[in-house]
Scaffold this motif. Structure first.
Motif, mmCIF file in Angstrom:
data_model
loop_
_atom_site.group_PDB
_atom_site.id
_atom_site.type_symbol
_atom_site.label_atom_id
_atom_site.label_comp_id
_atom_site.label_asym_id
_atom_site.label_seq_id
_atom_site.Cartn_x
_atom_site.Cartn_y
_atom_site.Cartn_z
ATOM 1 N N GLU A 17 -10.364 -6.037 9.231
ATOM 2 C CA GLU A 17 -10.886 -6.745 8.044
ATOM 3 C C GLU A 17 -10.146 -6.388 6.757
ATOM 4 N N THR A 18 -9.386 -5.282 6.766
ATOM 5 C CA THR A 18 -8.750 -4.874 5.502
ATOM 6 C C THR A 18 -7.224 -4.780 5.541
ATOM 7 N N VAL A 19 -6.627 -4.639 6.709
ATOM 8 C CA VAL A 19 -5.177 -4.389 6.742
ATOM 9 C C VAL A 19 -4.413 -5.555 7.369
ATOM 10 N N LEU A 20 -3.405 -6.000 6.615
ATOM 11 C CA LEU A 20 -2.508 -7.061 7.063
ATOM 12 C C LEU A 20 -1.130 -6.451 7.280
ATOM 13 N N LYS A 21 -0.523 -6.729 8.425
ATOM 14 C CA LYS A 21 0.822 -6.216 8.703
ATOM 15 C C LYS A 21 1.847 -7.320 8.489
ATOM 16 N N ILE A 26 8.722 -8.082 5.449
ATOM 17 C CA ILE A 26 8.597 -7.378 4.149
ATOM 18 C C ILE A 26 8.663 -5.858 4.304
ATOM 19 N N ASN A 27 7.790 -5.288 5.139
ATOM 20 C CA ASN A 27 7.574 -3.835 5.103
ATOM 21 C C ASN A 27 8.479 -2.974 5.982
ATOM 22 N N HIS A 28 9.101 -3.576 6.970
ATOM 23 C CA HIS A 28 9.920 -2.755 7.877
ATOM 24 C C HIS A 28 11.290 -3.426 8.006
ATOM 25 N N SER A 98 -3.497 6.666 -2.118
ATOM 26 C CA SER A 98 -2.860 5.636 -1.293
ATOM 27 C C SER A 98 -3.909 4.889 -0.474
ATOM 28 N N PHE A 99 -3.879 3.548 -0.564
ATOM 29 C CA PHE A 99 -4.860 2.742 0.172
ATOM 30 C C PHE A 99 -4.655 2.875 1.679
ATOM 31 N N THR A 100 -3.397 2.785 2.120
ATOM 32 C CA THR A 100 -3.144 2.741 3.562
ATOM 33 C C THR A 100 -3.222 4.129 4.203
ATOM 34 N N LYS A 101 -2.825 5.180 3.453
ATOM 35 C CA LYS A 101 -2.752 6.510 4.071
ATOM 36 C C LYS A 101 -3.992 7.356 3.807
ATOM 37 N N ILE A 123 6.267 -5.037 -10.105
ATOM 38 C CA ILE A 123 6.197 -5.823 -8.863
ATOM 39 C C ILE A 123 5.763 -4.894 -7.728
ATOM 40 N N ASP A 124 4.798 -5.343 -6.918
ATOM 41 C CA ASP A 124 4.458 -4.568 -5.720
ATOM 42 C C ASP A 124 4.173 -5.523 -4.566
ATOM 43 N N ASP A 125 4.235 -4.978 -3.350
ATOM 44 C CA ASP A 125 4.059 -5.852 -2.176
ATOM 45 C C ASP A 125 2.597 -6.272 -1.998
ATOM 46 N N PHE A 126 1.667 -5.302 -2.070
ATOM 47 C CA PHE A 126 0.251 -5.598 -1.847
ATOM 48 C C PHE A 126 -0.578 -5.169 -3.041
ATOM 49 N N LEU A 127 -1.669 -5.895 -3.282
ATOM 50 C CA LEU A 127 -2.693 -5.432 -4.221
ATOM 51 C C LEU A 127 -3.999 -5.314 -3.434
ATOM 52 N N ALA A 128 -4.519 -4.088 -3.354
ATOM 53 C CA ALA A 128 -5.778 -3.850 -2.645
ATOM 54 C C ALA A 128 -6.828 -3.424 -3.677
ATOM 55 N N ASN A 129 -6.951 -2.131 -3.926
ATOM 56 C CA ASN A 129 -7.923 -1.656 -4.924
ATOM 57 C C ASN A 129 -7.300 -1.427 -6.301
ATOM 58 N N GLY A 130 -6.000 -1.662 -6.384
ATOM 59 C CA GLY A 130 -5.341 -1.563 -7.684
ATOM 60 C C GLY A 130 -4.972 -0.150 -8.100
ATOM 61 N N GLU A 131 -5.089 0.823 -7.173
ATOM 62 C CA GLU A 131 -4.779 2.217 -7.520
ATOM 63 C C GLU A 131 -3.320 2.381 -7.947
ATOM 64 N N ALA A 132 -2.414 1.829 -7.133
ATOM 65 C CA ALA A 132 -0.983 1.996 -7.413
ATOM 66 C C ALA A 132 -0.616 1.332 -8.742
ATOM 67 N N ALA A 133 -1.092 0.094 -8.939
ATOM 68 C CA ALA A 133 -0.749 -0.628 -10.173
ATOM 69 C C ALA A 133 -1.360 0.058 -11.394
ATOM 70 N N GLU A 155 -1.975 -10.469 -2.518
ATOM 71 C CA GLU A 155 -3.228 -9.937 -3.089
ATOM 72 C C GLU A 155 -4.335 -10.111 -2.056
ATOM 73 N N LYS A 156 -5.057 -9.025 -1.773
ATOM 74 C CA LYS A 156 -6.244 -9.147 -0.928
ATOM 75 C C LYS A 156 -7.412 -9.343 -1.895
ATOM 76 N N SER A 157 -7.768 -10.614 -2.085
ATOM 77 C CA SER A 157 -8.694 -10.985 -3.167
ATOM 78 C C SER A 157 -10.107 -10.504 -2.922
HETATM 79 P P1 5GP Z 1 -3.860 -0.370 -3.994
HETATM 80 O O1 5GP Z 1 -3.125 0.680 -4.708
HETATM 81 O O2 5GP Z 1 -3.911 -1.688 -4.705
HETATM 82 O O3 5GP Z 1 -5.221 0.069 -3.559
HETATM 83 O O4 5GP Z 1 -3.057 -0.620 -2.642
HETATM 84 C C1 5GP Z 1 -1.791 -1.194 -2.744
HETATM 85 C C2 5GP Z 1 -0.775 -0.380 -1.990
HETATM 86 O O5 5GP Z 1 -1.263 -0.046 -0.680
HETATM 87 C C3 5GP Z 1 0.469 -1.231 -1.799
HETATM 88 O O6 5GP Z 1 1.512 -0.636 -2.546
HETATM 89 C C4 5GP Z 1 0.753 -1.207 -0.320
HETATM 90 O O7 5GP Z 1 1.845 -0.352 -0.074
HETATM 91 C C5 5GP Z 1 -0.473 -0.622 0.351
HETATM 92 N N1 5GP Z 1 -1.321 -1.631 1.015
HETATM 93 C C6 5GP Z 1 -2.575 -2.000 0.640
HETATM 94 N N2 5GP Z 1 -3.100 -2.871 1.498
HETATM 95 C C7 5GP Z 1 -2.160 -3.090 2.441
HETATM 96 C C8 5GP Z 1 -2.124 -3.935 3.624
HETATM 97 O O8 5GP Z 1 -3.066 -4.662 3.986
HETATM 98 N N3 5GP Z 1 -0.973 -3.912 4.349
HETATM 99 C C9 5GP Z 1 0.095 -3.145 3.994
HETATM 100 N N4 5GP Z 1 1.186 -3.210 4.765
HETATM 101 N N5 5GP Z 1 0.095 -2.337 2.899
HETATM 102 C C10 5GP Z 1 -1.024 -2.315 2.132
#
Ligand code: 5GP
Length: 198
Positions: A17-21, A26-28, A98-101, A123-133, A155-157
């Motif tokens: 429900e939360t992670v898209l590969k 893009i990522n690999h 980190s959202f993913t780790k 510029i970033d690849d994903f926006l999840a909770n906005g921590e990185a941005a 963006e995961k809206s």
């Molecule tokens: P945030 O900081 O917005 O919570 O998460 C964004 C960061 O987490 C992105 O820089 C990205 O690397 C990673 N990320 C968040 N969600 C996903 C996801 O669904 N798939 C992948 N591949 N990376 C994600």
């Protein structure tokens, strides 16, 4: 941006429900011509904002950020993820989760690569909770520079990143807006951004 949505439908994999590969383009493995098209789209969207530098967070944002910087004819700066505080030299640092780790890191920027007159596009690849941005925004503000816009590929809206960034006053442009994920299911918001609830 239909081009990215179509590619995600074709090559993206919703793990849960939360992670898209998106590791195949893009990522690999990185589709360079496709990144060039995404970079051009960002450059067109943020044209007229007087951008002087494109920032990204290592590592998956580098490819589209470099292409956006090329089309805007400005340098790209990579914000580094360090495991610990750097105590020497003139650096800006802030802690980011980190959202993913599920771990945290020190987002790091050497002061040499930013000045108070810089107008930054992030510029970033994903926006999840906005921590990185939000972390990147803190560094840019520590340096006295301005963050003119945030460009996101995916963006995961359904997560809170966009609302956090907008509440903080930032302009967010996402090329694809995912409304819902489930194993094998990827749904997008319509282009006007309204959630149809489908
Ligand atoms: P945030 O900081 O917005 O919570 O998460 C964004 C960061 O987490 C992105 O820089 C990205 O690397 C990673 N990320 C968040 N969600 C996903 C996801 O669904 N798939 C992948 N591949 N990376 C994600």
């Amino acid at each position: 941006m239909r081009l990215l949505e179509e590619r995600i439908r074709k090559d993206g994999e919703a793990v849960n429900e939360t992670v898209l590969k998106v590791g195949s383009f893009i990522n690999h493995q990185v589709d360079s011509a496709f990144m060039d098209a995404l970079g051009r789209d960002f450059a067109q969207h943020f044209a007229g904002k007087g951008i002087t530098k494109v920032f990204t967070i290592e590592s998956s944002g580098i490819a589209p950020a470099l292409m956006a910087a090329k089309h805007l004819n400005v340098p790209m700066v990579i914000l580094k993820k360090q495991t610990s505080k750097i105590l020497e030299g003139n650096v800006y640092q802030t802690r980011v989760m980190s959202f993913t780790k599920g771990t945290s890191y020190e987002l790091t920027l050497f002061a040499d690569y930013i000045g108070k007159d810089d107008r930054v596009l992030l510029i970033d690849d994903f926006l999840a909770n906005g921590e990185a941005a939000m972390g990147a925004a803190r560094l840019i503000s520590q340096a006295g520079a301005s963050l003119e816009g945030i460009g996101i590929l995916i963006e995961k809206s359904f997560q809170k990143g966009r609302s956090r960034l907008e509440e903080a006053g930032y302009h967010v442009y996402s090329q694809a807006r995912v409304a819902r994920l489930a194993e094998g299911v990827i749904e997008f918001l319509p282009e006007d951004g309204t959630d149809t609830g489908e």
